[in-house]
Design a protein around this motif. Structure first.
Motif, PDB file in Angstrom:
ATOM      1  N   ASN A  93     -14.815  82.136  92.167  1.00 58.15           N
ATOM      2  CA  ASN A  93     -15.222  82.192  93.569  1.00 58.15           C
ATOM      3  C   ASN A  93     -16.171  83.373  93.784  1.00 58.15           C
ATOM      4  O   ASN A  93     -15.811  84.520  93.477  1.00 58.15           O
ATOM      5  CB  ASN A  93     -13.970  82.335  94.452  1.00 58.15           C
ATOM      6  CG  ASN A  93     -14.334  82.479  95.916  1.00 58.15           C
ATOM      7  OD1 ASN A  93     -14.438  83.578  96.421  1.00 58.15           O
ATOM      8  ND2 ASN A  93     -14.527  81.362  96.593  1.00 58.15           N
ATOM      9  N   GLN A 135     -17.093  75.963  84.555  1.00 59.26           N
ATOM     10  CA  GLN A 135     -15.948  76.405  85.360  1.00 59.26           C
ATOM     11  C   GLN A 135     -16.294  77.776  85.922  1.00 59.26           C
ATOM     12  O   GLN A 135     -16.424  78.742  85.164  1.00 59.26           O
ATOM     13  CB  GLN A 135     -14.686  76.452  84.489  1.00 59.26           C
ATOM     14  CG  GLN A 135     -14.373  75.139  83.819  1.00 59.26           C
ATOM     15  CD  GLN A 135     -14.340  73.983  84.815  1.00 59.26           C
ATOM     16  OE1 GLN A 135     -13.700  74.068  85.854  1.00 59.26           O
ATOM     17  NE2 GLN A 135     -15.035  72.905  84.504  1.00 59.26           N
ATOM     18  N   TYR A 158     -10.058  78.270  87.041  1.00 57.84           N
ATOM     19  CA  TYR A 158     -11.261  77.948  87.809  1.00 57.84           C
ATOM     20  C   TYR A 158     -11.354  76.436  88.073  1.00 57.84           C
ATOM     21  O   TYR A 158     -11.755  76.008  89.152  1.00 57.84           O
ATOM     22  CB  TYR A 158     -12.511  78.462  87.079  1.00 57.84           C
ATOM     23  CG  TYR A 158     -12.675  79.980  87.154  1.00 57.84           C
ATOM     24  CD1 TYR A 158     -11.768  80.767  87.882  1.00 57.84           C
ATOM     25  CD2 TYR A 158     -13.729  80.628  86.520  1.00 57.84           C
ATOM     26  CE1 TYR A 158     -11.919  82.149  87.955  1.00 57.84           C
ATOM     27  CE2 TYR A 158     -13.887  82.010  86.600  1.00 57.84           C
ATOM     28  CZ  TYR A 158     -12.972  82.764  87.318  1.00 57.84           C
ATOM     29  OH  TYR A 158     -13.127  84.127  87.406  1.00 57.84           O
ATOM     30  N   LYS A 218      -9.550  79.892  96.352  1.00 50.48           N
ATOM     31  CA  LYS A 218     -10.328  80.916  95.646  1.00 50.48           C
ATOM     32  C   LYS A 218      -9.684  81.285  94.312  1.00 50.48           C
ATOM     33  O   LYS A 218      -8.489  81.601  94.271  1.00 50.48           O
ATOM     34  CB  LYS A 218     -10.442  82.169  96.519  1.00 50.48           C
ATOM     35  CG  LYS A 218     -11.265  81.949  97.776  1.00 50.48           C
ATOM     36  CD  LYS A 218     -11.772  83.253  98.332  1.00 50.48           C
ATOM     37  CE  LYS A 218     -10.880  83.802  99.390  1.00 50.48           C
ATOM     38  NZ  LYS A 218     -11.433  85.009 100.033  1.00 50.48           N
ATOM     39  N   ASN A 275     -11.196  75.209  91.981  1.00 47.87           N
ATOM     40  CA  ASN A 275     -12.306  74.449  92.558  1.00 47.87           C
ATOM     41  C   ASN A 275     -11.867  73.047  92.953  1.00 47.87           C
ATOM     42  O   ASN A 275     -12.266  72.511  93.990  1.00 47.87           O
ATOM     43  CB  ASN A 275     -13.484  74.411  91.581  1.00 47.87           C
ATOM     44  CG  ASN A 275     -14.192  75.750  91.534  1.00 47.87           C
ATOM     45  OD1 ASN A 275     -14.543  76.322  92.559  1.00 47.87           O
ATOM     46  ND2 ASN A 275     -14.378  76.288  90.337  1.00 47.87           N
ATOM     47  N   LYS A 276     -11.015  72.424  92.141  1.00 47.40           N
ATOM     48  CA  LYS A 276     -10.520  71.078  92.452  1.00 47.40           C
ATOM     49  C   LYS A 276      -9.777  71.063  93.795  1.00 47.40           C
ATOM     50  O   LYS A 276      -9.950  70.140  94.593  1.00 47.40           O
ATOM     51  CB  LYS A 276      -9.587  70.606  91.329  1.00 47.40           C
ATOM     52  CG  LYS A 276      -8.945  69.260  91.600  1.00 47.40           C
ATOM     53  CD  LYS A 276      -8.099  68.792  90.425  1.00 47.40           C
ATOM     54  CE  LYS A 276      -7.437  67.455  90.748  1.00 47.40           C
ATOM     55  NZ  LYS A 276      -6.609  66.975  89.628  1.00 47.40           N
ATOM     56  N   GLY A 282      -9.916  73.466  96.179  1.00 48.42           N
ATOM     57  CA  GLY A 282     -10.605  74.149  97.275  1.00 48.42           C
ATOM     58  C   GLY A 282      -9.990  75.484  97.668  1.00 48.42           C
ATOM     59  O   GLY A 282      -9.965  75.841  98.853  1.00 48.42           O
TER      60      GLY A 282
END
Ligand SMILES: O=P(O)(O)O[C@H]1O[C@H](CO)[C@@H](O)[C@H]1O
Ligand SMILES: O=c1cc[nH]c(=O)[nH]1
Length: 234
Positions: free
Chosen positions: A130, A127, A186, A195, A190-191, A193
């Motif tokens: 950004n 994990q 995190y 920051k 990330n999942k 999209g």
């Protein structure tokens, strides 16, 4: 409104700071923001929107632990359009050269939680924060003369364990400190999209038992909060 946040769409800024403690959210709103308005009191998990140096910013308490934080992070992103989420939390150091009051920029987070493992059986899935946010926060912290550390942290499901051995073993593998939410932030950032960044102030030392006083914590929190506010303002 979403399931756990009573704000109307548009009342939450694209940049959101995320303390675990809702009273820290109130303190930040009252101390650092102009024209701060409270948009959430559901479950006492206070959320505020105001401006910092002309930039619209929200501060939302998340509660303690990944299940609670995941609810707020999910709704902020999916119901309110949050694009830049910065955790501002406390942590316990698990390395001797990480000192009380240091500010940690969490490059990545290991976790003993099943919430990520259950979705990717058989995979070790790091994990990560950004990169642009990490770089910006680091540069701002250095320019302020802060003793910043950048590296891996552990997001633990448990605050209390029978023995600190499992934490100190992770310290020997480079993990700087233990807290309870960064891996979830995190994972979801990330999942979806957006920051995600986690900044952590070392409030206690798990290897030595040393702790900060309330006054010391307040001052060091201010350093971390300013780095977070200036990072989302860039
Ligand atoms: O200071 P906060 O942001 O709440 O973070 C840390 O403090 C809590 C435990 O005391 C956990 O939420 C942990 O992650
Ligand atoms: O989760 C946490 C937070 C602060 N200090 C700790 O030891 N653990």
């Amino acid at each position: 409104m979403s399931f756990h946040i009573e704000a109307k769409v548009g009342e939450v800024a694209e940049s959101v700071l995320l303390p675990g403690d809702p009273l820290r959210a109130k303190y930040i709103a009252e101390t650092f923001l102009e024209d701060a308005v409270c948009y959430n009191q559901v479950r006492g998990m206070l959320g505020f929107t105001g401006t910092y140096k002309g930039k619209r910013v929200s501060i939302q308490g998340t509660g303690m632990g990944m299940p609670s934080a995941s609810i707020y992070i999910h709704e902020l992103i999916n119901d309110y359009g949050a694009k830049h989420l910065v955790r501002i939390g406390t942590c316990g150091a698990i390395q001797h050269d990480v000192k009380i009051r240091d500010v940690i920029v969490a490059q990545a987070a290991a976790t003993n939680s099943a919430i990520i493992r259950n979705q990717f059986p058989g995979y070790d899935f790091p994990q990560i924060g950004n990169f642009d946010s990490i770089k910006t926060a680091f540069e701002i912290g250095v320019s302020k003369g802060l003793n910043l550390r950048v590296g891996n942290v552990l997001s633990s499901d448990l605050f209390y364990t029978d023995s600190s051995d499992e934490f100190s073993k992770l310290g020997k593998h480079g993990v700087l400190a233990v807290e309870m939410e960064t891996a979830a932030l995190y994972f979801l950032a990330n999942k979806f999209g957006v920051k995600g960044l986690s900044l952590l102030t070392v409030s206690d030392h798990i290897l030595t038992g040393e702790q900060t006083t309330a006054q010391e914590r307040q001052t060091t929190f201010n350093d971390m909060i300013e780095v977070a506010l200036e990072t989302v303002s860039k």
